[in-house]
Motif scaffolding. Sequence first.
Motif, PDB file in Angstrom:
ATOM      1  N   GLU A  59      32.985  52.673  16.406  1.00  0.00           N
ATOM      2  CA  GLU A  59      32.447  54.029  16.489  1.00  0.00           C
ATOM      3  C   GLU A  59      33.504  55.017  17.003  1.00  0.00           C
ATOM      4  O   GLU A  59      34.685  54.693  17.074  1.00  0.00           O
ATOM      5  N   LYS A  60      33.055  56.203  17.394  1.00  0.00           N
ATOM      6  CA  LYS A  60      33.942  57.286  17.803  1.00  0.00           C
ATOM      7  C   LYS A  60      34.935  56.875  18.892  1.00  0.00           C
ATOM      8  O   LYS A  60      36.121  57.273  18.816  1.00  0.00           O
ATOM      9  N   PRO A  61      34.527  56.101  19.916  1.00  0.00           N
ATOM     10  CA  PRO A  61      35.519  55.721  20.937  1.00  0.00           C
ATOM     11  C   PRO A  61      36.714  54.976  20.358  1.00  0.00           C
ATOM     12  O   PRO A  61      37.842  55.150  20.844  1.00  0.00           O
ATOM     13  N   LEU A  62      36.502  54.165  19.328  1.00  0.00           N
ATOM     14  CA  LEU A  62      37.612  53.448  18.704  1.00  0.00           C
ATOM     15  C   LEU A  62      38.523  54.417  17.968  1.00  0.00           C
ATOM     16  O   LEU A  62      39.757  54.300  18.020  1.00  0.00           O
ATOM     17  N   ALA A  63      37.952  55.394  17.283  1.00  0.00           N
ATOM     18  CA  ALA A  63      38.762  56.387  16.581  1.00  0.00           C
ATOM     19  C   ALA A  63      39.614  57.186  17.570  1.00  0.00           C
ATOM     20  O   ALA A  63      40.798  57.468  17.317  1.00  0.00           O
ATOM     21  N   GLU A  64      39.029  57.546  18.705  1.00  0.00           N
ATOM     22  CA  GLU A  64      39.766  58.296  19.721  1.00  0.00           C
ATOM     23  C   GLU A  64      40.882  57.437  20.317  1.00  0.00           C
ATOM     24  O   GLU A  64      41.979  57.937  20.595  1.00  0.00           O
ATOM     25  N   LEU A  65      40.588  56.141  20.501  1.00  0.00           N
ATOM     26  CA  LEU A  65      41.603  55.226  21.013  1.00  0.00           C
ATOM     27  C   LEU A  65      42.772  55.132  20.033  1.00  0.00           C
ATOM     28  O   LEU A  65      43.938  55.187  20.443  1.00  0.00           O
ATOM     29  N   ARG A  66      42.465  54.992  18.761  1.00  0.00           N
ATOM     30  CA  ARG A  66      43.527  54.884  17.757  1.00  0.00           C
ATOM     31  C   ARG A  66      44.392  56.135  17.729  1.00  0.00           C
ATOM     32  O   ARG A  66      45.617  56.059  17.565  1.00  0.00           O
ATOM     33  N   SER A  95      39.912  44.394  16.908  1.00  0.00           N
ATOM     34  CA  SER A  95      40.154  45.833  16.901  1.00  0.00           C
ATOM     35  C   SER A  95      40.830  46.269  18.195  1.00  0.00           C
ATOM     36  O   SER A  95      40.847  45.548  19.194  1.00  0.00           O
ATOM     37  N   GLU A  96      41.366  47.469  18.182  1.00  0.00           N
ATOM     38  CA  GLU A  96      42.174  47.951  19.298  1.00  0.00           C
ATOM     39  C   GLU A  96      41.396  48.125  20.591  1.00  0.00           C
ATOM     40  O   GLU A  96      41.989  48.208  21.672  1.00  0.00           O
ATOM     41  N   HIS A 140      40.198  54.969  28.429  1.00  0.00           N
ATOM     42  CA  HIS A 140      39.792  53.890  27.525  1.00  0.00           C
ATOM     43  C   HIS A 140      39.331  52.601  28.202  1.00  0.00           C
ATOM     44  O   HIS A 140      38.827  51.707  27.515  1.00  0.00           O
ATOM     45  N   MET A 141      39.450  52.514  29.528  1.00  0.00           N
ATOM     46  CA  MET A 141      39.044  51.285  30.204  1.00  0.00           C
ATOM     47  C   MET A 141      38.069  51.521  31.354  1.00  0.00           C
ATOM     48  O   MET A 141      37.053  50.839  31.468  1.00  0.00           O
ATOM     49  N   ARG A 142      38.378  52.463  32.202  1.00  0.00           N
ATOM     50  CA  ARG A 142      37.560  52.674  33.398  1.00  0.00           C
ATOM     51  C   ARG A 142      36.062  52.836  33.116  1.00  0.00           C
ATOM     52  O   ARG A 142      35.242  52.268  33.860  1.00  0.00           O
ATOM     53  N   PRO A 143      35.652  53.559  32.069  1.00  0.00           N
ATOM     54  CA  PRO A 143      34.216  53.811  31.891  1.00  0.00           C
ATOM     55  C   PRO A 143      33.369  52.565  31.622  1.00  0.00           C
ATOM     56  O   PRO A 143      32.152  52.615  31.787  1.00  0.00           O
ATOM     57  N   GLY A 169      35.278  47.930  23.844  1.00  0.00           N
ATOM     58  CA  GLY A 169      34.929  49.148  24.539  1.00  0.00           C
ATOM     59  C   GLY A 169      33.917  49.997  23.811  1.00  0.00           C
ATOM     60  O   GLY A 169      33.030  50.597  24.438  1.00  0.00           O
ATOM     61  N   SER A 170      34.007  50.077  22.487  1.00  0.00           N
ATOM     62  CA  SER A 170      33.086  50.912  21.717  1.00  0.00           C
ATOM     63  C   SER A 170      31.633  50.507  21.934  1.00  0.00           C
ATOM     64  O   SER A 170      30.739  51.356  21.969  1.00  0.00           O
ATOM     65  N   PHE A 171      31.408  49.217  22.086  1.00  0.00           N
ATOM     66  CA  PHE A 171      30.044  48.732  22.290  1.00  0.00           C
ATOM     67  C   PHE A 171      29.459  49.287  23.595  1.00  0.00           C
ATOM     68  O   PHE A 171      28.306  49.720  23.638  1.00  0.00           O
TER      69      PHE A 171
END
Length: 204
Positions: A103-110, A127-128, A162-165, A93-95
């Motif tokens: 990147e930031k989306p992964l940190a927010e997901l965690r 990764s998550e 975390h998925m729709r976008p 997803g971060s990509f």
Amino acid sequence: MTTTQAMAFETPDQGEEAARAEIYGVLAALFYAPPAQALLDAIAAAPAAGDSQLEQAWSELADACRHAQQAAVREEYEALFIGVGKPDVMLYGSFYLSGFLMEKPLAELRADLAKLGLERSEAMTESEDHLAALCEVMRHLIQSDDAALGNLAAQQKFFDTHMRPWILTCCEAVEGHPNAGFYRFAALLARRFFEVEMQAFDMA
């Protein structure tokens, strides 16, 4: 994770929520690693009965599984999603959200996973924000006996954040890749299923 037990698209004693969880589990298994022959055989033995786009996509995947050679599917998986250097198709997803990994989306997901009481297993190599990992989280939320987790609002919040976008873009990238054979059908099922999820959440 989906096992080798016989699977069905939906049976009278399952119900919609069990069927949703099952499909999330199948997608997680297919996209986390090259599927074992037992998984291909289980999907092949569970054709869908119906004429909706989702059921047709399942039937096409089941047919692809009946004709698949496990070694060839493994080679395709490695060529598409691992490769030498940068994979042909990213499943993170971060990509799609930031253009980069980790990147930031992964940190927010965690952070959100921590709020749900979930964390990455040491045995997990991805990764998550990997598509398969996110499908596993959704399956967990659907099956959870915890009222704070296993409710539609919690599912929708996680999916929408975390998925729709990005998830349909990822599926379309797999479907459109010139070297996608078996995984074109897996991605088609994923896209049809996620479209149904989005429609259901929008009507909730």
